[in-house]
Design an enzyme around this catalytic site. Structure first.
Site, PDB file in Angstrom:
ATOM      1  N   ALA A 257      -8.623  -7.262 -15.915  1.00  0.00           N
ATOM      2  CA  ALA A 257      -9.258  -6.446 -14.880  1.00  0.00           C
ATOM      3  C   ALA A 257     -10.220  -7.329 -14.109  1.00  0.00           C
ATOM      4  O   ALA A 257     -10.204  -8.548 -14.260  1.00  0.00           O
ATOM      5  CB  ALA A 257      -9.974  -5.280 -15.542  1.00  0.00           C
ATOM      6  N   LYS A 258     -11.014  -6.707 -13.280  1.00  0.00           N
ATOM      7  CA  LYS A 258     -11.956  -7.461 -12.453  1.00  0.00           C
ATOM      8  C   LYS A 258     -12.870  -8.331 -13.310  1.00  0.00           C
ATOM      9  O   LYS A 258     -13.257  -9.412 -12.906  1.00  0.00           O
ATOM     10  CB  LYS A 258     -12.814  -6.505 -11.619  1.00  0.00           C
ATOM     11  N   ARG A 259     -13.193  -7.841 -14.495  1.00  0.00           N
ATOM     12  CA  ARG A 259     -14.142  -8.608 -15.292  1.00  0.00           C
ATOM     13  C   ARG A 259     -13.589  -9.972 -15.666  1.00  0.00           C
ATOM     14  O   ARG A 259     -14.326 -10.875 -16.020  1.00  0.00           O
ATOM     15  CB  ARG A 259     -14.583  -7.833 -16.528  1.00  0.00           C
TER      16      ARG A 259
END
Ligand code: GLU
Length: 476
Positions: A257-259
């Site tokens: 994900a974005k993380r």
């Protein structure tokens, strides 16, 4: 229109909309490795048709990240080449030409349906238990009618006409035979309402025009590939050979994900990761190499094989990355290691960096050790406990003695001044805690030798103050 590609040509086609993360970097690397392995050409194309999300600065940093990773390309936006331009934003004339040809041959048509009409169609299909897809309404308009309405300025998107209903099969380079159920696709959109083409069409036209023979892309592109195979059919051209790389997932199995932005190439560079480490790590994500050690780029190329790419999702594991980084750091010649250390923000004494070389993975670790050895890091809980339990006489002795010679000589002097004190072995952790505020780290003898007598005296004095403060806080 361009003919069938005869040469082996692979490309990396990033969109400059975000930082290049490990997933993109692996795609780039695999395309590069396959191109080189097969004696073909590797090229870079910038897919910036989405002008609102593309940023030229991102393009520059993306290219710089790829070069840092050790990839180079024979054709690309910065180096040119005979099949350019290599930025989609500079190719709108080419797309317009293809689009017009496709319209003439009724492969595409303008669709004037409003959002409301499309929503109603969809609701009706869902109510009837059908899979929602475009009804083909505007596909029945005559070409003249379409042209007339366009000339009047009516808003339209271009749709690809999905003719026929036969299932198509393609041989995926990784997943083997894949089937496209054409009837399920519906006529799909290939442009925006301003007439500019989107990813599906531009990407296929570019692969055709640039003679791309093989495309390795993420598994998330599978449904795009199905549509693009129909586009190639409509352009009367063979499609490239497609291979889909299984997605990278986080250790828990969740998709990146974005993380995962924390694992962008740019971040890793700033954190002091070495290209060799990142390359060795990525090359093994879903592709085995028989040799367990760090491999040079030429060996990675030689031993690469598309047939070896696995179908299982590859798990991103920061510990594995750290493992390769440790090997890459260990492999640096002293002068290169010194240069690596010199890049640390705020600088570092090269003898300090050399001292902790085996105890670090990245700049964060090096900074921590810099702070520890210069007395600026808070002591770890274990070190605090060791100091609190330490013999006050030892701390007092160290604050005056300075510890000439090695730590053993120091302890001998201490034991003759204070007979009956505990054996040296038991005191070693205290010495570490005094010098670094930590119970781990480089070999004690090397650690001891790094400090000047004056620094050691200061360190003992500080430890004495800390231990006294601690015992006032927690009286025995
Ligand atoms: N611009 C696309 C992406 O970044 C390229 C996909 C492809 O490799 O065709 O996902």
């Amino acid at each position: 229109m361009a003919g069938m590609p005869t040469d082996i040509r692979l490309r990396f086609a990033p969109s400059p909309t975000g930082a290049i993360h490990l997933g993109n970097a692996r795609t780039a690397l695999f395309n590069f490795l396959e191109a080189r392995h097969a004696g073909g050409t590797f090229l870079v194309r910038i897919e910036d048709t989405d002008r609102s999300r593309s940023d030229p600065r991102r393009e520059a940093s993306l290219l710089s990240d790829l070069r840092w990773l050790g990839l180079d390309w024979a054709e690309g936006p910065d180096v040119g080449g005979s099949r350019g331009p290599y930025r989609q934003s500079e190719r709108s004339g080419i797309y317009a030409r293809y689009l017009a040809a496709c319209f003439n041959r009724e492969r595409v048509y303008p669709c004037f349906c409003t959002m409301e009409t499309l929503a109603q169609d969809r609701a009706l299909q869902v109510a009837r238990g059908q899979a929602p897809r475009y009804t083909g309404r505007c596909g029945t308009l005559s070409r003249a009618e379409g042209e007339r309405r366009l000339a009047q300025g009516e808003r339209a998107v271009w749709r690809w006409r999905v003719a026929g209903s036969l299932t198509r099969t393609w041989q995926d380079l990784v997943f083997g035979p894949r089937h496209i159920n054409v009837a399920d696709l519906g006529d799909f959109v290939i442009s925006r309402t301003d007439g500019s083409v989107g990813f599906l069409f531009a990407n296929a036209v570019d692969d055709l025009e640039m003679g791309v023979s093989h495309v390795l892309r993420g598994e998330d592109h599978l449904s795009n590939t199905a549509r693009q195979i129909l586009i190639f059919e409509g352009l009367d051209s063979p499609a490239p050979h497609y291979g889909h790389l299984p997605l990278l997932v986080n250790p828990g199995g969740a998709p990146l994900a974005k993380r995962a932005g924390a694992l962008s190439i740019g971040d890793l560079r700033m954190r002091g990761f070495l290209p060799d480490a990142v390359r060795n790590y990525l090359a093994r994500l879903g592709h085995p190499y028989a040799a367990p050690g760090l491999l040079g780029i030429e060996t990675l190329i030689q031993e690469f094989g598309l047939g070896k790419v696995g179908r299982a999702r590859a798990v991103l594991d920061p510990e594995q990355l750290a493992h390769w980084q440790k090997l890459a750091l260990a492999a640096l010649a002293p002068v290169d290691f010194a240069a690596w250390g010199a890049e640390l923000p705020g600088g570092v004494d090269p003898t300090l960096a050399a001292l902790v070389r085996e105890n670090i993975v990245d700049y964060e670790d090096l900074m921590l050790w810099r702070d520890r050895l210069t007395g600026q890091a808070p002591a770890t809980p274990g070190a605090c406990a060791a100091l609190a339990a330490a013999n006050p006489a030892l701390l007092h002795f160290g604050a005056t003695d300075g510890g000439d010679g090695d730590h053993r000589a120091f302890l001998e002097r201490f034991r003759s001044a204070y007979p009956g004190s505990p054996p040296a072995r038991e005191v070693y952790p205290v010495l570490r805690a005094v010098l670094t505020g930590s119970l781990e780290g480089p070999e004690l003898a090397r650690l001891w030798a790094w400090f000047s007598p004056e620094m050691r005296r200061q360190r003992f004095a500080a430890a004495r103050r800390a231990a006294a403060a601690q015992s006032q806080k927690d009286p025995p």
